[in-house]
Design an enzyme around this catalytic site. Structure first.
Site, PDB file in Angstrom:
ATOM      1  N   CYS A  83      35.376 -15.041  61.265  1.00 55.34           N
ATOM      2  CA  CYS A  83      35.889 -16.401  61.416  1.00 55.34           C
ATOM      3  C   CYS A  83      35.264 -17.060  62.653  1.00 55.34           C
ATOM      4  CB  CYS A  83      37.414 -16.411  61.430  1.00 55.34           C
ATOM      5  SG  CYS A  83      38.105 -18.075  61.151  1.00 55.34           S
ATOM      6  N   HIS A 187      38.218 -14.292  56.234  1.00 55.38           N
ATOM      7  CA  HIS A 187      38.934 -13.182  56.867  1.00 55.38           C
ATOM      8  C   HIS A 187      38.962 -12.000  55.903  1.00 55.38           C
ATOM      9  CE1 HIS A 187      40.637 -15.087  60.497  1.00 55.38           C
ATOM     10  NE2 HIS A 187      40.648 -16.198  59.776  1.00 55.38           N
ATOM     11  N   GLU A 189      40.108  -9.117  56.424  1.00 56.96           N
ATOM     12  CA  GLU A 189      41.375  -8.402  56.588  1.00 56.96           C
ATOM     13  C   GLU A 189      42.527  -9.072  55.855  1.00 56.96           C
ATOM     14  OE1 GLU A 189      41.623 -11.506  59.814  1.00 56.96           O
ATOM     15  OE2 GLU A 189      40.054 -10.373  58.796  1.00 56.96           O
TER      16      GLU A 189
END
EC number: 4.3.2.10
Length: 206
Positions: A83, A187, A189
């Site tokens: 990001c 992202h 994750e």
């Protein structure tokens, strides 16, 4: 097989614990720290980042993060930006008319997206680069989670870099793979199985 060691760089920005958990789930041994020695010696370094470009750069400088990244890249040791951690790898960011110098590994500016609704928040597909290691084995319709108002919208760096694009009214860089340096605007994750696959591919390459 010994687990690969990964440091998530703690410079006051980013989803540190969610990144840590996501990397642990794909088999990495993960430490969240600002310690220079740990960051330099780990098999892989993750540079997270959320919020403003200028604030992230200020936090990075407080822990000599620019030097850590530069020395790892010079030594061919893998670094993954996520990001705003991707954005700060460029020469500069422009927010509200103010230009802030970045780490300068890639030329060009990170600028505001031009779209009716900002930020770009939610799931989106990407057009992954041919031969990409990060997106190896992923379906073309795999979706990733984005939340950002700014992005790199052109590439002025090495012609050998592998570029993955996404579109939010206009194209922007969703990921870059450039030697030891890789980055994602989305992202991983927060991107479910597809994001886990990207992280797993990166860890496997350490």
């Amino acid at each position: 097989m010994t687990a690969k060691s990964v440091v998530v760089l703690d410079y006051g920005s980013g989803n540190l614990r969610s990144a840590q958990r996501a990397l642990q789930r794909v088999g990495a041994e993960v430490e969240v720290t600002a310690d220079t020695d740990a960051a330099m010696t780990a098999d892989g370094l993750v540079v997270p980042g959320v919020g403003a470009f200028a604030a992230c750069m200020a936090g990075l400088r407080k822990i000599s993060g620019e030097r850590i990244i530069a020395e790892r890249v010079a030594a061919g040791r893998p670094v993954l930006g996520v990001c705003v951690g991707m954005q700060i790898l460029f020469a500069c960011g422009v927010e509200f008319g103010v230009q802030t110098p970045g780490c300068g590994h890639w030329p060009g500016a990170v600028i505001r997206l031009e779209a009716p609704v900002i930020p770009h928040m939610g799931w989106n597909v990407v057009d992954s680069a041919a031969g990409s290691a990060l997106f190896k084995g992923l379906d073309v319709d795999a979706r990733f989670y984005f939340v950002h108002s700014y992005a790199a919208q052109r590439w002025e760096g090495s012609p050998d870099a592998l570029l993955t694009w996404a579109t939010y009214r206009a194209p922007f860089l969703a990921a870059v793979e450039d030697g030891a340096l890789a980055a994602t605007q989305f992202h991983p994750e927060k991107s479910g199985d597809a994001g886990a696959a990207v992280l797993s591919n990166w860890v496997d390459g350490l």
